[in-house]
Design an enzyme around this catalytic site. Structure first.
Site, PDB file in Angstrom:
ATOM      1  N   LYS A  21     -34.828  15.114  -6.538  1.00  0.00           N
ATOM      2  CA  LYS A  21     -34.888  15.706  -7.895  1.00  0.00           C
ATOM      3  C   LYS A  21     -35.369  14.662  -8.900  1.00  0.00           C
ATOM      4  O   LYS A  21     -34.702  13.660  -9.128  1.00  0.00           O
ATOM      5  CB  LYS A  21     -33.510  16.201  -8.352  1.00  0.00           C
ATOM      6  CG  LYS A  21     -33.599  16.931  -9.700  1.00  0.00           C
ATOM      7  CD  LYS A  21     -32.247  17.253 -10.290  1.00  0.00           C
ATOM      8  CE  LYS A  21     -31.860  16.364 -11.448  1.00  0.00           C
ATOM      9  NZ  LYS A  21     -32.820  16.282 -12.560  1.00  0.00           N
ATOM     10  N   CYS A  38     -33.852  -0.560 -16.924  1.00  0.00           N
ATOM     11  CA  CYS A  38     -32.424  -0.800 -16.659  1.00  0.00           C
ATOM     12  C   CYS A  38     -32.096  -2.286 -16.689  1.00  0.00           C
ATOM     13  O   CYS A  38     -31.029  -2.693 -17.115  1.00  0.00           O
ATOM     14  CB  CYS A  38     -32.047  -0.208 -15.317  1.00  0.00           C
ATOM     15  SG  CYS A  38     -33.128  -0.764 -14.011  1.00  0.00           S
ATOM     16  N   GLY A  86     -23.479   8.398 -13.295  1.00  0.00           N
ATOM     17  CA  GLY A  86     -23.061   7.842 -11.996  1.00  0.00           C
ATOM     18  C   GLY A  86     -21.603   8.167 -11.701  1.00  0.00           C
ATOM     19  O   GLY A  86     -21.235   8.506 -10.574  1.00  0.00           O
ATOM     20  N   GLU A 124     -35.706  15.954 -15.353  1.00  0.00           N
ATOM     21  CA  GLU A 124     -36.249  17.241 -15.827  1.00  0.00           C
ATOM     22  C   GLU A 124     -37.332  17.051 -16.882  1.00  0.00           C
ATOM     23  O   GLU A 124     -38.121  17.954 -17.129  1.00  0.00           O
ATOM     24  CB  GLU A 124     -35.126  18.151 -16.351  1.00  0.00           C
ATOM     25  CG  GLU A 124     -34.270  17.583 -17.483  1.00  0.00           C
ATOM     26  CD  GLU A 124     -33.103  16.729 -16.976  1.00  0.00           C
ATOM     27  OE1 GLU A 124     -33.245  16.042 -15.951  1.00  0.00           O
ATOM     28  OE2 GLU A 124     -32.053  16.755 -17.641  1.00  0.00           O
ATOM     29  N   GLU A 146     -27.672   3.206  -8.761  1.00  0.00           N
ATOM     30  CA  GLU A 146     -28.382   2.178  -9.544  1.00  0.00           C
ATOM     31  C   GLU A 146     -28.220   2.584 -10.994  1.00  0.00           C
ATOM     32  O   GLU A 146     -28.851   3.552 -11.433  1.00  0.00           O
ATOM     33  CB  GLU A 146     -29.871   2.142  -9.170  1.00  0.00           C
ATOM     34  CG  GLU A 146     -30.164   1.838  -7.719  1.00  0.00           C
ATOM     35  CD  GLU A 146     -29.836   0.416  -7.338  1.00  0.00           C
ATOM     36  OE1 GLU A 146     -29.729  -0.440  -8.238  1.00  0.00           O
ATOM     37  OE2 GLU A 146     -29.673   0.159  -6.143  1.00  0.00           O
ATOM     38  N   GLU A 186     -25.448  -0.121 -23.723  1.00  0.00           N
ATOM     39  CA  GLU A 186     -26.872  -0.047 -23.364  1.00  0.00           C
ATOM     40  C   GLU A 186     -27.599   0.858 -24.367  1.00  0.00           C
ATOM     41  O   GLU A 186     -27.233   2.024 -24.529  1.00  0.00           O
ATOM     42  CB  GLU A 186     -27.020   0.527 -21.953  1.00  0.00           C
ATOM     43  CG  GLU A 186     -28.455   0.511 -21.469  1.00  0.00           C
ATOM     44  CD  GLU A 186     -28.641   1.181 -20.119  1.00  0.00           C
ATOM     45  OE1 GLU A 186     -28.077   2.272 -19.915  1.00  0.00           O
ATOM     46  OE2 GLU A 186     -29.352   0.601 -19.280  1.00  0.00           O
ATOM     47  N   GLY A 240     -29.750   6.139 -12.652  1.00  0.00           N
ATOM     48  CA  GLY A 240     -29.598   6.736 -13.979  1.00  0.00           C
ATOM     49  C   GLY A 240     -28.488   6.046 -14.735  1.00  0.00           C
ATOM     50  O   GLY A 240     -28.100   4.911 -14.416  1.00  0.00           O
ATOM     51  N   GLY A 241     -27.946   6.742 -15.707  1.00  0.00           N
ATOM     52  CA  GLY A 241     -26.938   6.138 -16.570  1.00  0.00           C
ATOM     53  C   GLY A 241     -25.579   6.003 -15.879  1.00  0.00           C
ATOM     54  O   GLY A 241     -25.271   6.743 -14.943  1.00  0.00           O
TER      55      GLY A 241
HETATM   56  P1  NAD Z   1     -29.365  10.065 -16.833  1.00  0.00           P
HETATM   57  O1  NAD Z   1     -28.186   9.533 -16.114  1.00  0.00           O
HETATM   58  O2  NAD Z   1     -29.151  10.890 -18.042  1.00  0.00           O
HETATM   59  O3  NAD Z   1     -30.254  10.993 -15.864  1.00  0.00           O
HETATM   60  C1  NAD Z   1     -30.727  10.518 -14.635  1.00  0.00           C
HETATM   61  C2  NAD Z   1     -30.885  11.689 -13.688  1.00  0.00           C
HETATM   62  O4  NAD Z   1     -29.596  12.234 -13.439  1.00  0.00           O
HETATM   63  C3  NAD Z   1     -31.747  12.824 -14.214  1.00  0.00           C
HETATM   64  O5  NAD Z   1     -32.540  13.315 -13.143  1.00  0.00           O
HETATM   65  C4  NAD Z   1     -30.721  13.864 -14.641  1.00  0.00           C
HETATM   66  O6  NAD Z   1     -31.194  15.182 -14.553  1.00  0.00           O
HETATM   67  C5  NAD Z   1     -29.618  13.636 -13.629  1.00  0.00           C
HETATM   68  N1  NAD Z   1     -28.279  14.047 -14.076  1.00  0.00           N
HETATM   69  C6  NAD Z   1     -27.780  14.099 -15.339  1.00  0.00           C
HETATM   70  N2  NAD Z   1     -26.508  14.542 -15.328  1.00  0.00           N
HETATM   71  C7  NAD Z   1     -26.180  14.771 -14.026  1.00  0.00           C
HETATM   72  C8  NAD Z   1     -25.001  15.215 -13.368  1.00  0.00           C
HETATM   73  N3  NAD Z   1     -23.895  15.516 -14.041  1.00  0.00           N
HETATM   74  N4  NAD Z   1     -25.020  15.310 -12.030  1.00  0.00           N
HETATM   75  C9  NAD Z   1     -26.125  14.978 -11.319  1.00  0.00           C
HETATM   76  N5  NAD Z   1     -27.269  14.560 -11.878  1.00  0.00           N
HETATM   77  C10 NAD Z   1     -27.297  14.451 -13.223  1.00  0.00           C
HETATM   78  O7  NAD Z   1     -30.299   8.824 -17.119  1.00  0.00           O
HETATM   79  P2  NAD Z   1     -31.678   8.796 -17.886  1.00  0.00           P
HETATM   80  O8  NAD Z   1     -31.408   8.942 -19.348  1.00  0.00           O
HETATM   81  O9  NAD Z   1     -32.636   9.722 -17.228  1.00  0.00           O
HETATM   82  O10 NAD Z   1     -32.161   7.292 -17.555  1.00  0.00           O
HETATM   83  C11 NAD Z   1     -31.686   6.191 -18.236  1.00  0.00           C
HETATM   84  C12 NAD Z   1     -30.598   5.474 -17.471  1.00  0.00           C
HETATM   85  O11 NAD Z   1     -31.018   5.151 -16.151  1.00  0.00           O
HETATM   86  C13 NAD Z   1     -30.243   4.154 -18.107  1.00  0.00           C
HETATM   87  O12 NAD Z   1     -28.844   4.014 -18.178  1.00  0.00           O
HETATM   88  C14 NAD Z   1     -30.830   3.134 -17.162  1.00  0.00           C
HETATM   89  O13 NAD Z   1     -30.208   1.873 -17.203  1.00  0.00           O
HETATM   90  C15 NAD Z   1     -30.682   3.794 -15.845  1.00  0.00           C
HETATM   91  N6  NAD Z   1     -31.610   3.223 -14.847  1.00  0.00           N
HETATM   92  C16 NAD Z   1     -31.113   2.373 -13.880  1.00  0.00           C
HETATM   93  C17 NAD Z   1     -31.967   1.778 -12.953  1.00  0.00           C
HETATM   94  C18 NAD Z   1     -31.443   0.809 -11.899  1.00  0.00           C
HETATM   95  O14 NAD Z   1     -32.193   0.510 -10.966  1.00  0.00           O
HETATM   96  N7  NAD Z   1     -30.223   0.314 -11.999  1.00  0.00           N
HETATM   97  C19 NAD Z   1     -33.336   2.061 -13.003  1.00  0.00           C
HETATM   98  C20 NAD Z   1     -33.810   2.928 -13.981  1.00  0.00           C
HETATM   99  C21 NAD Z   1     -32.932   3.502 -14.909  1.00  0.00           C
END
Ligand code: NAD
Length: 491
Positions: free
Chosen positions: A175, A284, A233, A178, A250, A385, A228-229
Site C-alpha cells: 500500500k 526521516c 507505528g 494515499e 521505520e 518531529e 511512516g510516523g
Molecule cells: P504516516 O504515518 O501518516 O503514514 C504512512 C503510511 O501509513 C501511509 O501509507 C498511511 O496511509 C498509513 N497509515 C496511516 N494511518 C494508519 C493506520 N492507522 N494503520 C495503518 N496504516 C496507516 O506518515 P507520513 O505522514 O506519510 O510520513 C511521514 C512520516 O514517515 C515521518 O514521521 C517520517 O519520519 C516517517 N518516515 C520514516 C522513514 C524511516 O526510514 N525511518 C522513512 C520515511 C518516512
C-alpha cells in the site's frame, strides 16, 4: 481527467468495491493530476487471499531463487529504461526537484539489482552438536507480507520493501501513501508486464485507518513492514497483535548533527544545509537539530543563514530549483503551526518562517527554509518531529555536553558528527543512541548497509543482509545419524 487508476489484485487491475475515487494533486500547483480508485477493507481481504493462494497453493513457495532473481533483474531493467517517465511523475506527484527524483529512480534500480543478486547468495549453517546428530539451520520465506509506506520517497520506499521480500521468496500486498500512489501504480504496470505469477505482488490503494489498518490486522498477513510516523507505528503494532504477526517499523526522527569547532568550516556549513533542507526537510533521517560548539556558534550561524537565504525554492521541474513545495496543504499547515509554536516558546527566527505566496507560489505549498536559534531542550520544536524545512540550533560547550544534548530525544534514527579529530568522532559516535551515523558527511546511504533506528525510531532494519533477514523465518533441522530407539521408556 483520464481513466480512474486501479488496484492490482491477484494479477488483475481492479476498481475498488467502494465505487469511490480519490483525487491526486500536484503540490506545486494544487492541480488535480489523476483520479484513483479508493480501496476498502474488502479489497485488502481479496488481495491477501490472492497472495496467500499464490504462496501456499500455486507454487510461489517453491519458486527457485534463480527465478526470483530473474524477475527482480527484469524489473530493474525495465524501470531503468523508463526512468524519465518515472522521475517526472514522481516530481509531479511529490513536488521534489527533478535532480532528487531522478536519483530516487536510479537508487530504486540499484536496490532491485542488489536484491536480485542477493537472491541466490544466502546459505544455511550446520552445527557440530553433541549426540550423533547433524543440526542444520535454514532460512525460509515468511509467507504473505504486507507493506505500508509514506509519501516522501514513494517509489524508493516501495522498492526498499518489495525487493527484499521477493528475494526471500514471499508474496506481497503493498500500500502506497494515499496522496502519492502514482509511481507505485506505474511500477505495478511493469510487474504485470514482466510476468510475475498471479497473486505474488499485489497493490491496494487507500487510506491508513481502513486499508492500512486491515493490512496490519488481517490474520492471513504474516508480516507487516511499515515506514511512516511513530504514532502510526504504534497503531500498527497494536493491530498486528491479532495473529502476532512479525513487524518491522521505520519511524520518525529528530536527528542531531553535531559540529565541533575543529571541523572543516565550509564543509560543515554545507552539510548542515543539506542535512535539513534536502527533500524539503521531509526526510526521516534529516539533521533537524544542529548542535554547534559555542566558540564557532555565531560565525557558523551567520554563514548558515547567509546560505539558507540563497536556497532557490520553486517548481521541481525548474532545473535551477533547489527546494520544492511541501507535500500537501495539510502538511504545510502542520509545519507552519510548528513555526508559530517555536516563536511562542521564545526561540528566535534567524531566517525564513513563512509560506511563500507571491505569484503562482500561492497555488502550491511552499515554505521558506527556516532556522531557529536561542532554543532550549524542553521546547516542542526541539523535541518533536516537524518533517519540513525547519532547523533548530542548539549550543554546547564540550564533547560531554554535545552527547547529552544529542541523546536527549525519544527518537534514535540518525546522527552526524563533524570534526577533524578522528578519535573524538569515534568516541562520540560510540555513545550516540542512533542506528544510522555519519562522520564528516550527512545522508548517504547504501543498499549494503542496514537502515533503521533505536528507541522510538523503529524496530528492525531495512537494506543489506539485515533487511533480507527481516523477511525470513529461521528453521532448525536435526538429523539423526544413528537411527535406533531411544531406550528412554521401558519396553
Ligand atoms: P504516516 O504515518 O501518516 O503514514 C504512512 C503510511 O501509513 C501511509 O501509507 C498511511 O496511509 C498509513 N497509515 C496511516 N494511518 C494508519 C493506520 N492507522 N494503520 C495503518 N496504516 C496507516 O506518515 P507520513 O505522514 O506519510 O510520513 C511521514 C512520516 O514517515 C515521518 O514521521 C517520517 O519520519 C516517517 N518516515 C520514516 C522513514 C524511516 O526510514 N525511518 C522513512 C520515511 C518516512
Amino acid at each position: 481527467m483520464g481513466q480512474v487508476l486501479k488496484q492490482y489484485i491477484n494479477g488483475e487491475w481492479k476498481l475498488s468495491g467502494s465505487g469511490e475515487t480519490r483525487e491526486i494533486l500536484n503540490p506545486a500547483s494544487g492541480e488535480v493530476i489523476a483520479e484513483v480508485t479508493e480501496g476498502i477493507r474488502a479489497d485488502v481481504i481479496n488481495a491477501v487471499a490472492g497472495a496467500k493462494a499464490a504462496f501456499y497453493d500455486d507454487g510461489w513457495m517453491d519458486a527457485t531463487a534463480v527465478e526470483r532473481a530473474r524477475l527482480l533483474f527484469k524489473l530493474a531493467d525495465v524501470l531503468e529504461s523508463r526512468a524519465e517517465e518515472f522521475y517526472k511523475l514522481e516530481t509531479t506527484n511529490n513536488g521534489k526537484p527533478i535532480r532528487e527524483s531522478s536519483v530516487d529512480v536510479s537508487d530504486a534500480c540499484a536496490c532491485l539489482r542488489y536484491y536480485a543478486g542477493f537472491t541466490t547468495k544466502p546459505h544455511g549453517v550446520t552445527y557440530d552438536v553433541p549426540d550423533d546428530m547433524q543440526s542444520l539451520v535454514v532460512r525460509e520465506p515468511i509467507g504473505v507480507c504486507a507493506m505500508i509506506v509514506p509519501w516522501n520517497y514513494p517509489l524508493l520506499m516501495a522498492v526498499w520493501k518489495i525487493a527484499p521480500a521477493i528475494a526471500a521468496g514471499n508474496t506481497v500486498v503493498f500500500k502506497p501513501s494515499e496522496i502519492t500512489p502514482l509511481t507505485a501504480i506505474k511500477l505495478f504496470e511493469i510487474i504485470d508486464e514482466i510476468g510475475f505469477p498471479k497473486g505474488v505482488v499485489n497493490l491496494v490503494l487507500g487510506d491508513g485507518p481502513n486499508v492500512g489498518d486491515e493490512l496490519a490486522r488481517n490474520r492471513d498477513v504474516e508480516k507487516i513492514a511499515f515506514t511512516g510516523g511513530t504514532s502510526t507505528g504504534r497503531s500498527i503494532m497494536k493491530a498486528a497483535t491479532t495473529n502476532i504477526k512479525k513487524i518491522s517499523l521505520e519511524l520518525g526522527g529528530k536527528s542531531p548533527n553535531i559540529v565541533f569547532a575543529d571541523a572543516d568550516f565550509e564543509t560543515a556549513v554545507d552539510y548542515a544545509l543539506f542535512a535539513i533542507f534536502c527533500n524539503q526537510g521531509q526526510v526521516c533521517s534529516a539533521g533537524s537539530r544542529l548542535l554547534l560548539q559555542e566558540s564557532i556558534y555565531d560565525k557558523f550561524i551567520e554563514r548558515l543563514v547567509e546560505r539558507a537565504k540563497k536556497i532557490k525554492v520553486g517548481s521541481g521541474f525548474d532545473e535551477s530549483t533547489e527546494m520544492g513545495p511541501l507535500i500537501s496543504e495539510n502538511h504545510m499547515n502542520k509545519v507552519l503551526s510548528y513555526i508559530e509554536i517555536g516563536k511562542n516558546e521564545g526561540a528566535t527566527l534567524a531566517c525564513g518562517g513563512h509560506r511563500i505566496t507571491e505569484g503562482t507560489f500561492g497555488n502550491g505549498y511552499f515554505v521558506e527554509p527556516t532556522i531557529f536559534v536561542d532554543t532550549t531542550p524542553d521546547m516542542r520544536i526541539v523535541q518533536e518531529e516537524i518533517f519540513g524545512p525547519v532547523l533548530v540550533v542548539q549550543k554546547f560547550k564540550d564533547e560531554k555536553e554535545a552527547i547529552k544534548i544529542a541523546n536527549d530525544s525519544c527518537y534514535g534514527l540518525a546522527a552526524g558528527v563533524f570534526t577533524n579529530d578522528i578519535a573524538k568522532a569515534h568516541r562520540v559516535i560510540k555513545t550516540l543512541r542512533a542506528g544510522i551515523t555519519w562522520i564528516n558527511t550527512y545522508h548517504p546511504t547504501y543498499n549494503e548497509a542496514p537502515w533503521g533506528g533505536y528507541k522510538q525510531s523503529g524496530i528492525g532494519r531495512e537494506l543489506g543482509t539485515y533487511g533480507y533477514e527481516e523477511y525470513t523465518e529461521v528453521k532448525q533441522i536435526n538429523i539423526n545419524l544413528d537411527v535406533k530407539p531411544t531406550g528412554w521408556f521401558s519396553k
